[in-house]
Enzyme design. Sequence first.
Site, PDB file in Angstrom:
ATOM      1  N   GLU A 164       0.283  -0.367  -4.872  1.00 25.23           N
ATOM      2  CA  GLU A 164      -0.933   0.445  -5.013  1.00 25.23           C
ATOM      3  C   GLU A 164      -0.642   1.704  -5.828  1.00 25.23           C
ATOM      4  O   GLU A 164       0.408   2.317  -5.674  1.00 25.23           O
ATOM      5  CB  GLU A 164      -1.417   0.821  -3.600  1.00 25.23           C
ATOM      6  CG  GLU A 164      -2.763   1.509  -3.569  1.00 25.23           C
ATOM      7  CD  GLU A 164      -3.197   1.823  -2.138  1.00 25.23           C
ATOM      8  OE1 GLU A 164      -3.289   0.868  -1.332  1.00 25.23           O
ATOM      9  OE2 GLU A 164      -3.429   3.005  -1.846  1.00 25.23           O
ATOM     10  N   ALA A 177       0.859  -1.191   0.000  1.00 23.22           N
ATOM     11  CA  ALA A 177       0.000   0.000   0.000  1.00 23.22           C
ATOM     12  C   ALA A 177       0.894   1.240   0.000  1.00 23.22           C
ATOM     13  O   ALA A 177       0.893   2.019  -0.949  1.00 23.22           O
ATOM     14  CB  ALA A 177      -0.940  -0.024   1.192  1.00 23.22           C
ATOM     15  N   CYS A 178       1.678   1.407   1.063  1.00 20.38           N
ATOM     16  CA  CYS A 178       2.619   2.532   1.142  1.00 20.38           C
ATOM     17  C   CYS A 178       4.005   1.989   1.414  1.00 20.38           C
ATOM     18  O   CYS A 178       4.155   1.039   2.183  1.00 20.38           O
ATOM     19  CB  CYS A 178       2.266   3.437   2.324  1.00 20.38           C
ATOM     20  SG  CYS A 178       1.001   4.608   1.927  1.00 20.38           S
ATOM     21  N   GLN A 233      17.759   7.135   2.777  1.00 24.41           N
ATOM     22  CA  GLN A 233      17.441   6.957   1.357  1.00 24.41           C
ATOM     23  C   GLN A 233      18.696   6.927   0.479  1.00 24.41           C
ATOM     24  O   GLN A 233      19.758   7.374   0.881  1.00 24.41           O
ATOM     25  CB  GLN A 233      16.504   8.086   0.883  1.00 24.41           C
ATOM     26  CG  GLN A 233      15.088   7.888   1.389  1.00 24.41           C
ATOM     27  CD  GLN A 233      14.146   9.013   1.030  1.00 24.41           C
ATOM     28  OE1 GLN A 233      14.476   9.884   0.224  1.00 24.41           O
ATOM     29  NE2 GLN A 233      12.972   9.020   1.627  1.00 24.41           N
ATOM     30  N   ARG A 234      18.501   6.384  -0.717  1.00 26.26           N
ATOM     31  CA  ARG A 234      19.563   6.282  -1.735  1.00 26.26           C
ATOM     32  C   ARG A 234      20.738   5.424  -1.290  1.00 26.26           C
ATOM     33  O   ARG A 234      21.870   5.661  -1.685  1.00 26.26           O
ATOM     34  CB  ARG A 234      20.068   7.667  -2.152  1.00 26.26           C
ATOM     35  CG  ARG A 234      19.207   8.464  -3.120  1.00 26.26           C
ATOM     36  CD  ARG A 234      18.496   7.712  -4.193  1.00 26.26           C
ATOM     37  NE  ARG A 234      19.215   7.176  -5.333  1.00 26.26           N
ATOM     38  CZ  ARG A 234      19.523   7.826  -6.432  1.00 26.26           C
ATOM     39  NH1 ARG A 234      19.262   9.095  -6.550  1.00 26.26           N
ATOM     40  NH2 ARG A 234      20.102   7.224  -7.431  1.00 26.26           N
ATOM     41  N   LYS A 235      20.459   4.447  -0.432  1.00 31.06           N
ATOM     42  CA  LYS A 235      21.521   3.527  -0.041  1.00 31.06           C
ATOM     43  C   LYS A 235      21.159   2.091  -0.412  1.00 31.06           C
ATOM     44  O   LYS A 235      21.787   1.147   0.067  1.00 31.06           O
ATOM     45  CB  LYS A 235      21.752   3.605   1.477  1.00 31.06           C
ATOM     46  CG  LYS A 235      22.273   4.947   1.950  1.00 31.06           C
ATOM     47  CD  LYS A 235      22.410   4.936   3.468  1.00 31.06           C
ATOM     48  CE  LYS A 235      22.683   6.332   3.999  1.00 31.06           C
ATOM     49  NZ  LYS A 235      22.346   6.431   5.436  1.00 31.06           N
ATOM     50  N   THR A 254      11.342   4.682   2.792  1.00 28.49           N
ATOM     51  CA  THR A 254      12.638   4.622   3.467  1.00 28.49           C
ATOM     52  C   THR A 254      12.772   5.947   4.193  1.00 28.49           C
ATOM     53  O   THR A 254      12.573   7.002   3.571  1.00 28.49           O
ATOM     54  CB  THR A 254      13.799   4.476   2.452  1.00 28.49           C
ATOM     55  OG1 THR A 254      13.603   3.293   1.677  1.00 28.49           O
ATOM     56  CG2 THR A 254      15.136   4.379   3.169  1.00 28.49           C
ATOM     57  N   SER A 311       4.312   7.561  -6.275  1.00 30.52           N
ATOM     58  CA  SER A 311       4.981   8.868  -6.267  1.00 30.52           C
ATOM     59  C   SER A 311       6.110   8.838  -7.302  1.00 30.52           C
ATOM     60  O   SER A 311       6.449   7.778  -7.817  1.00 30.52           O
ATOM     61  CB  SER A 311       5.571   9.133  -4.885  1.00 30.52           C
ATOM     62  OG  SER A 311       6.592   8.207  -4.622  1.00 30.52           O
TER      63      SER A 311
HETATM   64  N1  ACO Z   1      16.502   9.982  -7.911  1.00 30.26           N
HETATM   65  C1  ACO Z   1      16.719   9.118  -8.923  1.00 30.26           C
HETATM   66  N2  ACO Z   1      16.531   7.767  -8.816  1.00 30.26           N
HETATM   67  C2  ACO Z   1      16.112   7.300  -7.638  1.00 30.26           C
HETATM   68  C3  ACO Z   1      15.883   8.159  -6.531  1.00 30.26           C
HETATM   69  C4  ACO Z   1      16.089   9.550  -6.696  1.00 30.26           C
HETATM   70  N3  ACO Z   1      15.925  10.414  -5.680  1.00 30.26           N
HETATM   71  N4  ACO Z   1      15.484   7.405  -5.485  1.00 30.26           N
HETATM   72  C5  ACO Z   1      15.466   6.134  -5.918  1.00 30.26           C
HETATM   73  N5  ACO Z   1      15.844   6.060  -7.224  1.00 30.26           N
HETATM   74  C6  ACO Z   1      15.931   4.850  -8.053  1.00 30.26           C
HETATM   75  C7  ACO Z   1      17.364   4.574  -8.449  1.00 30.26           C
HETATM   76  O1  ACO Z   1      17.356   3.834  -9.649  1.00 30.26           O
HETATM   77  C8  ACO Z   1      17.828   3.728  -7.293  1.00 30.26           C
HETATM   78  O2  ACO Z   1      18.912   2.913  -7.603  1.00 30.26           O
HETATM   79  P1  ACO Z   1      20.403   3.529  -7.549  1.00 30.26           P
HETATM   80  O3  ACO Z   1      20.569   4.254  -6.249  1.00 30.26           O
HETATM   81  O4  ACO Z   1      21.269   2.323  -7.669  1.00 30.26           O
HETATM   82  O5  ACO Z   1      20.502   4.449  -8.722  1.00 30.26           O
HETATM   83  C9  ACO Z   1      16.620   2.868  -7.053  1.00 30.26           C
HETATM   84  O6  ACO Z   1      15.516   3.734  -7.273  1.00 30.26           O
HETATM   85  C10 ACO Z   1      16.544   2.257  -5.663  1.00 30.26           C
HETATM   86  O7  ACO Z   1      16.966   3.206  -4.707  1.00 30.26           O
HETATM   87  P2  ACO Z   1      17.033   2.844  -3.164  1.00 30.26           P
HETATM   88  O8  ACO Z   1      18.221   3.520  -2.557  1.00 30.26           O
HETATM   89  O9  ACO Z   1      16.949   1.373  -3.008  1.00 30.26           O
HETATM   90  O10 ACO Z   1      15.666   3.473  -2.642  1.00 30.26           O
HETATM   91  P3  ACO Z   1      15.404   4.320  -1.312  1.00 30.26           P
HETATM   92  O11 ACO Z   1      15.871   3.589  -0.104  1.00 30.26           O
HETATM   93  O12 ACO Z   1      15.864   5.708  -1.479  1.00 30.26           O
HETATM   94  O13 ACO Z   1      13.799   4.247  -1.248  1.00 30.26           O
HETATM   95  C11 ACO Z   1      11.651   5.134  -1.764  1.00 30.26           C
HETATM   96  C12 ACO Z   1      12.953   4.528  -2.335  1.00 30.26           C
HETATM   97  C13 ACO Z   1      11.040   4.169  -0.761  1.00 30.26           C
HETATM   98  C14 ACO Z   1      10.660   5.354  -2.882  1.00 30.26           C
HETATM   99  C15 ACO Z   1      12.045   6.473  -1.088  1.00 30.26           C
HETATM  100  O14 ACO Z   1      12.453   7.387  -2.082  1.00 30.26           O
HETATM  101  C16 ACO Z   1      10.949   7.120  -0.256  1.00 30.26           C
HETATM  102  O15 ACO Z   1      10.677   6.702   0.856  1.00 30.26           O
HETATM  103  N6  ACO Z   1      10.313   8.197  -0.795  1.00 30.26           N
HETATM  104  C17 ACO Z   1       9.298   8.939  -0.075  1.00 30.26           C
HETATM  105  C18 ACO Z   1       8.017   8.159   0.046  1.00 30.26           C
HETATM  106  C19 ACO Z   1       7.517   7.656  -1.303  1.00 30.26           C
HETATM  107  O16 ACO Z   1       7.422   8.400  -2.253  1.00 30.26           O
HETATM  108  N7  ACO Z   1       7.177   6.361  -1.330  1.00 30.26           N
HETATM  109  C20 ACO Z   1       6.636   5.697  -2.502  1.00 30.26           C
HETATM  110  C21 ACO Z   1       5.212   6.034  -2.640  1.00 30.26           C
HETATM  111  S1  ACO Z   1       4.361   4.976  -3.784  1.00 30.26           S
HETATM  112  C22 ACO Z   1       3.715   3.718  -2.791  1.00 30.26           C
HETATM  113  O17 ACO Z   1       3.753   3.864  -1.588  1.00 30.26           O
HETATM  114  C23 ACO Z   1       3.127   2.495  -3.412  1.00 30.26           C
END
Ligand code: ACO
Length: 281
Positions: free
Chosen positions: A184, A149-150, A158-160, A153, A188
Amino acid sequence: TQSHSEISRVKNLNKLQIGKNEVEAWYFSPYPAEYAHLPKLFICEFCLQFYPSLTQLTRHRTKCTLQHPPGNEIYRSGNISFFEIDGRRQRSWCRNLCLLSKCFLDHKTLYYDVDPFMYYCMTVKDEYGDHLIGYFSKEKESAEGYNVACILTLPQHQRKGYGKVLIEFSYELSKVEGKLGSPEKPLSDLGLLSYRAYWQEKIVELLLESEDEISLDEIAHRTAITHGDIMHTCQALQMIKYYKGQHIIHLTDAVLEQYQKTRAKTKYTIDPDALKWKPPV
Ligand code: ACO
Ligand code: ZN
């Protein structure tokens, strides 16, 4: 998709202190009015209770005995664990989690009714406890076949690569259920980027592993990713070819190069054998 300026309600929080990290709130979150607009809100990183001052948090910390999220530890490998938390049984903890995560999620109404959801919380262990890194929520029963659902990180983590681990875990649960799953909608911007990256990596991994041609059905079966998500990913990457009257998924050099870069960065993958879980009934 929304830009950061199109916020539905005016941001009401400034800084948050979570454990040893200070972060800036991104969006409105319905914390009680007396906690809004403070210079900083202090959050207990284990029980997620919130306080207007460091003194009050410190006093709380002398009494708070939690050292990990409540609920069952259903996965542990290395220092990473997942805890499964039932929204109905841990109502106030889950409401606090929703309040905190709403600070970083704007694109959808967050459900304050936590009862219909399970919360899968990922932690990293050190000598002080199992620290929350991120989580995803999942409806106990999803009519649409959603497996998330949601998902969040915490911004300081984030970005790790943790988002990818959360996503991978959600598909491991779907595999145990014997179902295909999809997050779902709407996603974003960050959610879409992360999911696309995950889907791409998993599809390419299978294409490389299989000596013969591999069908859409088989990719879906082995990854728990839906046919629709596989097709969209392949189309976006121009990996679909029409050949002798059939649609064929084929690898391009560009996609392969991207895959190798991603693999080189991968630090942690879920070990399915470390998952001790049965679908809740
Ligand atoms: N810019 C560009 N690419 C990105 C970014 C960014 N800011 N963030 C993630 N990515 C992409 C990249 O391809 C990345 O791989 P890489 O770092 O090797 O290039 C890949 O996604 C995975 O990145 P992670 O480091 O594993 O992801 P992270 O721990 O940052 O978590 C998440 C991703 C959960 C979406 C985080 O950005 C977050 O919590 N955002 C705020 C809340 C949100 O928007 N949640 C999703 C809503 S949709 C839903 O809930 C169904
Ligand atoms: Zn506490």
